[in-house]
Write an enzyme that holds these catalytic residues in place. Structure first.
Site, PDB file in Angstrom:
ATOM      1  N   GLU A 112      42.093  23.393  16.235  1.00 30.26           N
ATOM      2  CA  GLU A 112      40.745  23.237  16.785  1.00 30.26           C
ATOM      3  C   GLU A 112      40.690  22.140  17.847  1.00 30.26           C
ATOM      4  O   GLU A 112      40.088  22.307  18.915  1.00 30.26           O
ATOM      5  CB  GLU A 112      39.763  22.919  15.659  1.00 30.26           C
ATOM      6  CG  GLU A 112      38.366  22.523  16.112  1.00 30.26           C
ATOM      7  CD  GLU A 112      37.626  23.625  16.836  1.00 30.26           C
ATOM      8  OE1 GLU A 112      36.537  23.330  17.375  1.00 30.26           O
ATOM      9  OE2 GLU A 112      38.117  24.768  16.899  1.00 30.26           O
ATOM     10  N   HIS A 115      42.390  23.053  21.127  1.00 28.00           N
ATOM     11  CA  HIS A 115      41.478  23.905  21.903  1.00 28.00           C
ATOM     12  C   HIS A 115      40.453  23.054  22.649  1.00 28.00           C
ATOM     13  O   HIS A 115      40.166  23.292  23.833  1.00 28.00           O
ATOM     14  CB  HIS A 115      40.777  24.884  20.960  1.00 28.00           C
ATOM     15  CG  HIS A 115      39.779  25.766  21.642  1.00 28.00           C
ATOM     16  ND1 HIS A 115      40.115  26.618  22.668  1.00 28.00           N
ATOM     17  CD2 HIS A 115      38.442  25.936  21.447  1.00 28.00           C
ATOM     18  CE1 HIS A 115      39.036  27.272  23.077  1.00 28.00           C
ATOM     19  NE2 HIS A 115      38.011  26.870  22.357  1.00 28.00           N
ATOM     20  N   HIS A 180      30.143  32.663  23.200  1.00 22.44           N
ATOM     21  CA  HIS A 180      31.165  31.721  23.675  1.00 22.44           C
ATOM     22  C   HIS A 180      32.337  32.468  24.307  1.00 22.44           C
ATOM     23  O   HIS A 180      32.859  32.059  25.355  1.00 22.44           O
ATOM     24  CB  HIS A 180      31.640  30.874  22.487  1.00 22.44           C
ATOM     25  CG  HIS A 180      32.426  29.664  22.884  1.00 22.44           C
ATOM     26  ND1 HIS A 180      32.056  28.814  23.897  1.00 22.44           N
ATOM     27  CD2 HIS A 180      33.595  29.159  22.395  1.00 22.44           C
ATOM     28  CE1 HIS A 180      32.935  27.838  24.007  1.00 22.44           C
ATOM     29  NE2 HIS A 180      33.891  28.038  23.122  1.00 22.44           N
ATOM     30  N   HIS A 286      32.474  50.086  18.079  1.00 23.46           N
ATOM     31  CA  HIS A 286      33.450  49.581  19.055  1.00 23.46           C
ATOM     32  C   HIS A 286      34.524  50.627  19.337  1.00 23.46           C
ATOM     33  O   HIS A 286      34.923  50.827  20.495  1.00 23.46           O
ATOM     34  CB  HIS A 286      34.083  48.301  18.513  1.00 23.46           C
ATOM     35  CG  HIS A 286      35.130  47.709  19.408  1.00 23.46           C
ATOM     36  ND1 HIS A 286      34.883  47.313  20.691  1.00 23.46           N
ATOM     37  CD2 HIS A 286      36.448  47.460  19.185  1.00 23.46           C
ATOM     38  CE1 HIS A 286      35.998  46.834  21.237  1.00 23.46           C
ATOM     39  NE2 HIS A 286      36.964  46.924  20.347  1.00 23.46           N
ATOM     40  N   HIS A 342      45.253  41.901  22.375  1.00 26.58           N
ATOM     41  CA  HIS A 342      44.022  42.640  22.681  1.00 26.58           C
ATOM     42  C   HIS A 342      43.043  41.759  23.453  1.00 26.58           C
ATOM     43  O   HIS A 342      42.428  42.199  24.429  1.00 26.58           O
ATOM     44  CB  HIS A 342      43.400  43.128  21.381  1.00 26.58           C
ATOM     45  CG  HIS A 342      42.501  44.310  21.555  1.00 26.58           C
ATOM     46  ND1 HIS A 342      42.894  45.471  22.181  1.00 26.58           N
ATOM     47  CD2 HIS A 342      41.206  44.515  21.182  1.00 26.58           C
ATOM     48  CE1 HIS A 342      41.896  46.335  22.189  1.00 26.58           C
ATOM     49  NE2 HIS A 342      40.855  45.773  21.588  1.00 26.58           N
TER      50      HIS A 342
END
Length: 383
Positions: A112, A115, A180, A286, A342
């Site tokens: 975290e 990032h 986000h 999706h 992906h």
């Protein structure tokens, strides 16, 4: 009992300093590599490098989410009020001891915070871009796009920082996490549009092809939002088979709860647990939309073939990449590599469409024409 405040700005100065240190490397690389180039050339190189690092940041953000590290540090912008997990190791150890498989562990805290460090470094680079753009504008330097592009990018990266804070303070609220992701892609688009305007290469397209390209961009935006909604609601494995779902072409689905935006993770609109049928609806929607987008990518590639062959080939390659990585997520049980592939493919697809649409816009504004294939060049000479 004392609890950790969700917002603790005590370490913000140290985080900003660390962002400056991280940004020093890319800035030095651009300066040394282009030290004899014109200012516009250096700023162009910086824009491209920042776009590349933003792409990396998007993929690492997916890695953070997919490893359940989004709450590895339960406060923002630091970690238990410290600038790194090193200072917070006692708090992290206590949280991990109380819940060994919980959201806070030493590994997740580092993921975290890395990032956040990368995001801070990108923010510093964009700040430098905006400052340099205005300085060079005042000097009358030729070959620069409007500095308002860099200013808009700076504003948007601040918005992204706010979304990052809300991701933590609202405990991975699905709508915020999805926003986000979309915001990170919008940041990538802003940087690539600027990069194209430094070195204009217009792409003349027939009206039908241009409209089809815009339609594909709209479809891709919706599909990425749906994909983000699948990921943030952990609905990837809601349909474990392909091409059917639970052995049926139209499985049991709960659309009433599937796409409610104002709800917490795993919770329905009425406060009860989110039904599995809602997760099935999220996943299958999706998947069905993916068929439409793949068909649209094939059609647009066919229309582009005579005008921008490399773009058409890239579009077809990304269609194959996204189909293969998306299918792998289902049949292989959502492996981390396939999930990251992906997300990376989605970001590359957005980048490709941003470049093609910017070049098409330049052509309509009277920019220098781009002849992408020998057949197009020969046809223009014969004319």
């Amino acid at each position: 009992m004392d609890t950790q405040p969700l917002i603790d700005i005590a370490p913000i100065a140290r985080l900003a300093l660390l962002g400056i240190v991280l940004a020093t490397g890319p800035l030095a690389w651009v300066w040394l590599r282009h030290r004899d180039a014109a200012p516009a050339r250096r700023l162009h190189a910086l824009t491209l490098l920042t776009a590349f690092l933003t792409f990396d940041l998007i993929v690492f953000g997916a890695f953070t989410r997919l490893t359940d590290s989004g709450l590895g540090c339960p406060d923002w912008p630091g970690c238990y009020g410290h600038a790194s997990p090193i200072g917070a190791r006692a708090d992290i150890h206590a949280a991990q001891t109380a819940m060994p498989t919980g959201p806070v562990t030493h590994g997740k805290a580092w993921i975290e915070m890395v990032h956040r460090y990368l995001a801070t470094g990108v923010g510093v680079l964009i700040t430098v871009m905006a400052i340099v753009a205005w300085v060079e504008r005042r000097r009358g330097t030729p070959g620069l796009p409007s500095p308002w592009w860099a200013t808009a990018t700076l504003v948007w990266v601040c918005v992204q920082g706010a979304f990052g804070a809300l991701t933590v303070t609202l405990k991975l609220y699905p709508a915020i996490v999805t926003a986000h992701l979309l915001g990170g892609l919008a940041l990538l688009v802003l940087l690539l549009v600027q990069a194209q305007r430094f070195a204009p290469r217009a792409l003349t397209l027939p009206g039908r092809t241009h409209a089809a390209l815009w339609t594909l961009a709209a479809l891709v935006l919706v599909q990425i939002a749906l994909g983000g909604w699948v990921s943030t609601n952990y609905a990837v494995l809601a349909c474990p088979d392909f091409p059917t779902c639970h052995g049926r072409w139209w499985p049991e689905m709960d659309f009433a709860n599937a796409f409610v935006l104002r709800r917490e993770l795993g919770v329905a609109a009425d406060g009860s647990y989110l039904p599995f049928a809602a997760l099935t609806a999220i996943h299958y929607t999706h998947r069905l939309a993916a068929y439409v987008v793949l068909a649209a990518m094939g059609l647009v590639a066919a229309l582009l073939w005579r005008h921008e062959r490399r773009g058409a080939v890239a579009l077809l390659a990304l269609a194959a990449w996204q189909f293969a990585s998306g299918l792998s997520n289902v049949v292989l049980g959502w492996p981390l590599a396939a999930a990251l592939a992906h997300t990376a493919g989605a970001a590359l697809l957005v980048a490709l469409l941003a470049v093609l649409l910017t070049r098409a816009a330049l052509a309509r504004a009277g920019g220098p024409a781009l002849s992408a294939t020998p057949s197009v060049r020969l046809a223009s000479r014969a004319g």
